[in-house]
Design an enzyme around this catalytic site. Sequence first.
Site, PDB file in Angstrom:
ATOM      1  N   ASP A  17       0.841  -1.201   0.000  1.00  0.00           N
ATOM      2  CA  ASP A  17       0.000   0.000   0.000  1.00  0.00           C
ATOM      3  C   ASP A  17       0.879   1.256   0.000  1.00  0.00           C
ATOM      4  OD1 ASP A  17      -2.240   1.559   0.088  1.00  0.00           O
ATOM      5  OD2 ASP A  17      -2.818   1.026   2.136  1.00  0.00           O
ATOM      6  N   HIS A  34       2.840   3.389  -9.082  1.00  0.00           N
ATOM      7  CA  HIS A  34       2.652   1.967  -9.353  1.00  0.00           C
ATOM      8  C   HIS A  34       3.893   1.375 -10.036  1.00  0.00           C
ATOM      9  CE1 HIS A  34      -1.319   2.127  -7.824  1.00  0.00           C
ATOM     10  NE2 HIS A  34      -1.846   2.818  -8.822  1.00  0.00           N
ATOM     11  N   LEU A 128      11.525 -19.831  -4.407  1.00  0.00           N
ATOM     12  CA  LEU A 128      10.410 -19.103  -3.783  1.00  0.00           C
ATOM     13  C   LEU A 128       9.112 -19.312  -4.561  1.00  0.00           C
ATOM     14  CD1 LEU A 128       9.531 -16.841  -1.730  1.00  0.00           C
ATOM     15  CD2 LEU A 128      10.079 -15.210  -3.547  1.00  0.00           C
TER      16      LEU A 128
END
Length: 231
Positions: A17, A34, A128
């Site tokens: 956020d 962004h 991962l």
Amino acid sequence: MPETNNSLPMHIAVIMDGNGRWAAARSLPRSAGHREGAKAVRRTLEAARDMGIKYLTLYAFSTENWTRPQEEIHTLMQLLERTLDEYQKSAQKEDYRILISGERSRLPAGTLAKMDALVRSTAQNKGLTVNLALNYGARQEITRAVNQILKEGLAEVTPQDIARRLYQPEIPDPELIIRTSGEERLSNFLLWQAAYSEFYFTPVLWPDFNKEELQKAVDAYRARKRRFGGI
Ligand code: FPP
């Protein structure tokens, strides 16, 4: 009292956020925030993998994000497609296994095709596991599981019956959930899986998040006492 001897979390989930505020602070358009956010995603994947984290879930687009202006939605989808392209090239070398959680409805056909190709081509990777929450909402996820159960005709439901029908039933619940930008709420993220998660809130805006910030969150987690309802 239990000792504060938590080991490394296997699964970390992140509510990324603050992209908009990062951009506003620099008088830049939200799209610039962004774009920086996408760079922070890359840094965080590397850092998590290098620390030995096994699963990382990232809240990339929520079911509520469709209420944003059309232009911003377009920017986010473009950025996402670009990121999927980039990971298609680098995921093998980086040893990432990509999974996607969320509703397929409303996502552009091109995005869906890229998502599917990336999931398929990284399925065998052992490093991962990156679970991208895309068009994701936890209430929708749980409702979907219940509807599946109804269709199957089960007469009675256990918590395991629900858990087994969530988007990623084989991923363990996140031990740690991080939210950046100073907001302290869950915003329809992993409501079921967060039952015993530890929360870590930081004022750092997502585009500024990096390896050091991830390490701080993990250190804070390791210092916590986890009791799971016991004493
Ligand atoms: C919150 O910032 C972030 C999002 C809406 C989604 C997260 C998106 C990214 C990190 C970009 C790229 C992601 C991928 C996976 C390529 P905000 O716009 O809500 O910030 P604000 O609260 O300051 O306005």
